[in-house]
Design a protein around this motif. Structure first.
Motif, PDB file in Angstrom:
ATOM      1  N   GLY A  60     -33.954 -20.895  26.147  1.00  0.00           N
ATOM      2  CA  GLY A  60     -35.297 -20.595  26.468  1.00  0.00           C
ATOM      3  C   GLY A  60     -35.594 -21.616  27.652  1.00  0.00           C
ATOM      4  O   GLY A  60     -36.533 -21.262  28.505  1.00  0.00           O
ATOM      5  N   LEU A  61     -35.351 -23.036  27.359  1.00  0.00           N
ATOM      6  CA  LEU A  61     -35.658 -24.398  28.507  1.00  0.00           C
ATOM      7  C   LEU A  61     -35.240 -23.734  29.778  1.00  0.00           C
ATOM      8  O   LEU A  61     -35.633 -24.053  30.638  1.00  0.00           O
ATOM      9  CB  LEU A  61     -35.300 -25.444  27.840  1.00  0.00           C
ATOM     10  CG  LEU A  61     -36.089 -25.893  26.545  1.00  0.00           C
ATOM     11  CD1 LEU A  61     -35.511 -27.224  26.131  1.00  0.00           C
ATOM     12  CD2 LEU A  61     -37.522 -25.927  27.062  1.00  0.00           C
ATOM     13  N   TRP A  62     -33.917 -23.386  29.778  1.00  0.00           N
ATOM     14  CA  TRP A  62     -33.168 -22.981  30.797  1.00  0.00           C
ATOM     15  C   TRP A  62     -33.642 -21.804  31.552  1.00  0.00           C
ATOM     16  O   TRP A  62     -33.951 -21.987  32.795  1.00  0.00           O
ATOM     17  CB  TRP A  62     -31.840 -22.475  30.650  1.00  0.00           C
ATOM     18  CG  TRP A  62     -30.810 -22.727  31.780  1.00  0.00           C
ATOM     19  CD1 TRP A  62     -30.333 -21.301  32.001  1.00  0.00           C
ATOM     20  CD2 TRP A  62     -30.546 -23.278  32.916  1.00  0.00           C
ATOM     21  NE1 TRP A  62     -29.582 -21.176  33.455  1.00  0.00           N
ATOM     22  CE2 TRP A  62     -29.739 -22.461  33.454  1.00  0.00           C
ATOM     23  CE3 TRP A  62     -30.799 -24.545  33.210  1.00  0.00           C
ATOM     24  CZ2 TRP A  62     -29.264 -23.067  34.905  1.00  0.00           C
ATOM     25  CZ3 TRP A  62     -30.380 -25.020  34.259  1.00  0.00           C
ATOM     26  CH2 TRP A  62     -29.634 -24.488  35.254  1.00  0.00           C
ATOM     27  N   ALA A  63     -34.281 -20.818  30.989  1.00  0.00           N
ATOM     28  CA  ALA A  63     -34.856 -19.864  31.526  1.00  0.00           C
ATOM     29  C   ALA A  63     -36.247 -20.153  32.194  1.00  0.00           C
ATOM     30  O   ALA A  63     -36.803 -19.782  33.134  1.00  0.00           O
ATOM     31  CB  ALA A  63     -35.045 -18.692  30.528  1.00  0.00           C
ATOM     32  N   ALA A  64     -36.761 -21.046  31.377  1.00  0.00           N
ATOM     33  CA  ALA A  64     -38.175 -21.609  31.781  1.00  0.00           C
ATOM     34  C   ALA A  64     -38.205 -22.144  33.043  1.00  0.00           C
ATOM     35  O   ALA A  64     -39.065 -22.125  33.859  1.00  0.00           O
ATOM     36  CB  ALA A  64     -38.800 -22.336  30.779  1.00  0.00           C
ATOM     37  N   CYS A  65     -37.010 -22.791  33.152  1.00  0.00           N
ATOM     38  CA  CYS A  65     -36.878 -23.692  34.740  1.00  0.00           C
ATOM     39  C   CYS A  65     -37.073 -22.890  35.859  1.00  0.00           C
ATOM     40  O   CYS A  65     -37.403 -22.929  36.809  1.00  0.00           O
ATOM     41  CB  CYS A  65     -35.310 -24.354  34.670  1.00  0.00           C
ATOM     42  SG  CYS A  65     -35.253 -25.499  33.383  1.00  0.00           S
ATOM     43  N   ALA A 277     -39.553 -16.555  23.014  1.00  0.00           N
ATOM     44  CA  ALA A 277     -39.819 -15.393  23.552  1.00  0.00           C
ATOM     45  C   ALA A 277     -39.714 -15.382  25.079  1.00  0.00           C
ATOM     46  O   ALA A 277     -39.080 -14.129  25.498  1.00  0.00           O
ATOM     47  CB  ALA A 277     -41.511 -15.173  23.403  1.00  0.00           C
ATOM     48  N   ILE A 278     -39.412 -16.268  25.877  1.00  0.00           N
ATOM     49  CA  ILE A 278     -39.061 -16.411  27.036  1.00  0.00           C
ATOM     50  C   ILE A 278     -37.632 -15.798  27.019  1.00  0.00           C
ATOM     51  O   ILE A 278     -37.035 -15.192  27.840  1.00  0.00           O
ATOM     52  CB  ILE A 278     -39.299 -17.755  27.849  1.00  0.00           C
ATOM     53  CG1 ILE A 278     -40.764 -18.129  27.989  1.00  0.00           C
ATOM     54  CG2 ILE A 278     -38.700 -17.742  29.222  1.00  0.00           C
ATOM     55  CD1 ILE A 278     -40.909 -19.528  28.290  1.00  0.00           C
ATOM     56  N   ALA A 279     -36.708 -16.552  26.174  1.00  0.00           N
ATOM     57  CA  ALA A 279     -35.404 -16.416  26.099  1.00  0.00           C
ATOM     58  C   ALA A 279     -35.007 -14.720  26.028  1.00  0.00           C
ATOM     59  O   ALA A 279     -34.410 -14.267  26.510  1.00  0.00           O
ATOM     60  CB  ALA A 279     -34.711 -17.031  24.948  1.00  0.00           C
ATOM     61  N   LEU A 280     -36.243 -14.276  24.992  1.00  0.00           N
ATOM     62  CA  LEU A 280     -35.652 -12.767  24.583  1.00  0.00           C
ATOM     63  C   LEU A 280     -35.878 -12.009  25.824  1.00  0.00           C
ATOM     64  O   LEU A 280     -35.028 -11.071  26.188  1.00  0.00           O
ATOM     65  CB  LEU A 280     -36.794 -12.448  23.426  1.00  0.00           C
ATOM     66  CG  LEU A 280     -36.252 -13.123  22.187  1.00  0.00           C
ATOM     67  CD1 LEU A 280     -37.432 -12.739  21.268  1.00  0.00           C
ATOM     68  CD2 LEU A 280     -35.111 -12.266  21.535  1.00  0.00           C
ATOM     69  N   PHE A 281     -37.105 -12.480  26.802  1.00  0.00           N
ATOM     70  CA  PHE A 281     -37.209 -11.490  27.727  1.00  0.00           C
ATOM     71  C   PHE A 281     -36.218 -11.796  28.927  1.00  0.00           C
ATOM     72  O   PHE A 281     -35.786 -10.762  29.812  1.00  0.00           O
ATOM     73  CB  PHE A 281     -38.710 -11.725  28.339  1.00  0.00           C
ATOM     74  CG  PHE A 281     -39.991 -10.848  27.584  1.00  0.00           C
ATOM     75  CD1 PHE A 281     -39.894  -9.604  28.112  1.00  0.00           C
ATOM     76  CD2 PHE A 281     -40.470 -11.490  26.419  1.00  0.00           C
ATOM     77  CE1 PHE A 281     -40.948  -8.965  27.305  1.00  0.00           C
ATOM     78  CE2 PHE A 281     -41.671 -10.732  25.844  1.00  0.00           C
ATOM     79  CZ  PHE A 281     -41.673  -9.321  26.304  1.00  0.00           C
ATOM     80  N   ASP A 282     -35.803 -12.986  28.977  1.00  0.00           N
ATOM     81  CA  ASP A 282     -34.903 -13.323  30.052  1.00  0.00           C
ATOM     82  C   ASP A 282     -33.547 -12.486  29.650  1.00  0.00           C
ATOM     83  O   ASP A 282     -32.888 -11.838  30.561  1.00  0.00           O
ATOM     84  CB  ASP A 282     -34.304 -14.787  29.920  1.00  0.00           C
ATOM     85  CG  ASP A 282     -33.341 -15.203  30.888  1.00  0.00           C
ATOM     86  OD1 ASP A 282     -33.819 -15.167  32.018  1.00  0.00           O
ATOM     87  OD2 ASP A 282     -32.235 -15.510  30.548  1.00  0.00           O
ATOM     88  N   LEU A 283     -32.984 -12.595  28.528  1.00  0.00           N
ATOM     89  CA  LEU A 283     -31.663 -11.868  27.947  1.00  0.00           C
ATOM     90  C   LEU A 283     -32.178 -10.501  28.042  1.00  0.00           C
ATOM     91  O   LEU A 283     -31.224  -9.621  28.392  1.00  0.00           O
ATOM     92  CB  LEU A 283     -31.493 -12.162  26.458  1.00  0.00           C
ATOM     93  CG  LEU A 283     -30.923 -13.676  26.266  1.00  0.00           C
ATOM     94  CD1 LEU A 283     -30.808 -13.955  24.771  1.00  0.00           C
ATOM     95  CD2 LEU A 283     -29.713 -13.809  26.813  1.00  0.00           C
ATOM     96  N   GLY A 284     -33.259  -9.652  27.541  1.00  0.00           N
ATOM     97  CA  GLY A 284     -33.661  -8.476  27.525  1.00  0.00           C
ATOM     98  C   GLY A 284     -33.401  -7.769  28.979  1.00  0.00           C
ATOM     99  O   GLY A 284     -33.268  -6.715  29.524  1.00  0.00           O
TER     100      GLY A 284
END
Length: 537
Positions: A60-65, A277-284
């Motif tokens: 999730g941190l990586w996706a937030a970047c 939640a960021i990770a879930l939307f990034d993966l989805g």
């Protein structure tokens, strides 16, 4: 009638530029789509590999970047479109010195902004952590990731003018070949670095080396293709800044809103629900968005083709421009419908086979289904925006931005009001808003080009229902015949078989829907794709 399309292409389109042939457009689009497909396929295996080595929170941190650096991209002054337009015009005149001044002015302007942006981001890190609800224990790691990805991104934004120069020279295939090589290198480095135990830092290291490699190759090719090209502070031309400020400012504002809206689901997830939640939307959204990039190549080649037509010259030119837009919209709609329909219909088995049967990923299939449907409608808007932009009319894009802001805001508000803040509610609200806005914008834009709603729907929207019907029927067969407890590898094998069946049946259905002219233009590409033995037979 010329008033319908707006101003002349005064911002860099050569009025006397020779129009691109339809065969070249189809060929370039086909090659670019193949490159995007390669990128998609090579990326499918990354999330399971990455999640086997790092936690969902770190992912999730990586996706937030990338949510954060997306906003940093607002500082690009609209230069990508300016580079393409100016380089194309200057190259047609044989003005290498003009190209040198354009690149030098853009690169040194963006370089100064990049340094200031990186310093500002460093000072704003505590605020970013608070907004995205980053745990205190994870903040040292998050600092390295955010500053590292931002530094790489800003370096690419500064020196990316060389890549856009290749695009302006219509060396689209060379540009895509470099991109494929760089992405392949990144994939191999991620695997090696994760195996070496670098954790989430493996992603940052591979990301940095990928762009160092691609920039080096691009710069080398730029100087090879244009002998006499020179980029230096002495070539900086203040007069060009005034030219950039007009068209570039409008493009930049449109791009800014696009970036904000593109990351709306992850931004809202971070603000209301946190990094997981960021990770879930990034993966989805990862597979649908990656799949969407394949047919988006059609929009990429539509812009230079439409730029060669002065839609305000006379009624015949306007009709030619309008028909180009409708033809591109139809092509991208049909090309997008095949993968998006399969992803929407098979989201549950895809997620289970891809990432495993995990309780913390239970909502992932819903996100993937909704994202695929919304992404399909969104990508069909590309040719319309490119057509209006080619004529110097960026204002049409702001109509779409306004529609998306209103529709996403309304959709999320209704979902949260009915069910409270949740990942599922946010997914429904965002996807519903995007789909609604895209439909309204498509009808509006094509009516401005002289087509009725019935004409547009009949040629663009309705044909895309054929792959959706095929995917639905195959999905029903899957859930009736394939047990949900099937292990990952057998499940992946069955998914591949169903996917091939879907592609084959959809291709037959789409071919039947094509006009004789469309079939004729596709035949040379199909002949090149066929094995020689089949061609000889």
């Amino acid at each position: 009638m010329s008033a319908v399309i707006g101003q002349r292409a005064a911002a860099g389109v050569a009025a006397d530029a020779p129009p691109s042939g339809h065969d070249r457009i189809v060929g370039d689009a086909g090659f670019a789509m193949g490159a995007k497909l390669f990128y998609l396929v090579t990326r499918l295996g990354l999330p399971p590999l990455v999640l086997a080595h790092i936690t969902l929170a770190d992912y999730g941190l990586w996706a937030a970047c990338f949510v954060i650096i997306g906003y940093i991209g607002l500082a690009d002054l609209g230069l990508p479109s300016i580079y393409v337009r100016f380089v194309a015009r200057l190259h047609a005149r044989g003005d290498v010195d003009g190209i040198s001044r354009t690149l030098s002015t853009g690169i040194f302007s963006i370089g100064a902004i990049a340094v200031a942006a990186l310093a500002g981001l460093y000072l704003a890190l505590p605020l970013c952590f608070d907004l995205l609800k980053v745990d205190p224990a994870a903040r040292p790691t998050a600092s390295l990731l955010i500053i590292g990805t931002a530094a790489v991104f800003l370096a690419d934004m500064t020196l990316g003018g060389f890549a856009y120069m290749l695009h302006g020279l219509q060396r689209i295939r060379l540009e895509q070949q470099i991109g494929v090589a760089a992405c392949t290198l990144e994939l191999l480095l991620i695997v090696a670095f994760l195996q070496a135990g670098l954790g989430v830092m493996a992603l940052l290291a591979a990301y940095a080396l990928r762009y160092a490699f691609s920039l080096a190759l691009t710069i080398r090719q730029a100087f090879r293709l244009l002998p006499g090209l020179s980029v230096s502070p002495r070539r900086f031309d203040r007069a060009l800044l005034r030219e950039f400020a007009g068209f570039g400012a409008r493009v930049q504002a449109s791009t800014a809103l696009s970036i904000v809206l593109h990351s709306a689901d992850r931004l809202l997830a971070g603000l209301t629900l946190g990094p997981k939640a960021i990770a879930l939307f990034d993966l989805g959204g990862k597979i649908p968005i990656a799949a969407m990039s394949v047919p988006s190549a059609i929009t990429r080649v539509t812009l230079p083709a439409a730029s060669a037509i002065d839609g305000s010259a006379d009624a015949a030119s306007f009709r030619r421009l309008a028909e180009l837009c409708l033809r591109a919209s139809r092509s991208i709609g049909l090309a997008s419908a095949i993968p998006m329909a399969f992803l929407a219909a098979f989201a549950t088995p895809i997620c289970r086979s891809w990432l495993g049967d995990r309780a913390d990923l239970a909502v992932l299939p819903l996100i993937m289904t909704l994202t695929a449907v919304a992404a399909h409608l969104h990508i069909v808007t590309g040719p319309a925006s490119a057509t209006f932009r080619s004529q110097g009319n960026v204002g049409n894009e702001f109509v779409y931005h306004g529609l998306r802001v209103a529709a996403i805001g309304g959709g999320v508000g209704v979902a949260f009001l009915l069910a409270g803040p949740s990942v599922a509610g946010l997914a429904w609200g965002v996807a519903g808003g995007i789909a609604t806005a895209a439909l309204i914008y498509l009808v509006y834009s094509h009516r401005r080009l002289g087509f009725t709603t019935r004409q547009f729907a009949g040629r663009v929207l309705l044909p895309a229902l054929a792959p959706a019907a095929i995917a639905g029927a195959l999905s029903a067969l899957w859930f009736a015949a394939v047990p949900p407890s099937l292990p990952r590898w057998p499940s992946l094998a069955w998914l591949a078989a169903f996917g091939l069946a879907h592609v084959a049946l959809s291709a037959v259905a789409v071919w039947a829907l094509l006009t004789a002219d469309e079939r004729q233009r596709l035949r040379p590409i199909l002949r090149r794709l066929m094995p020689s033995a089949i061609r000889e037979h």
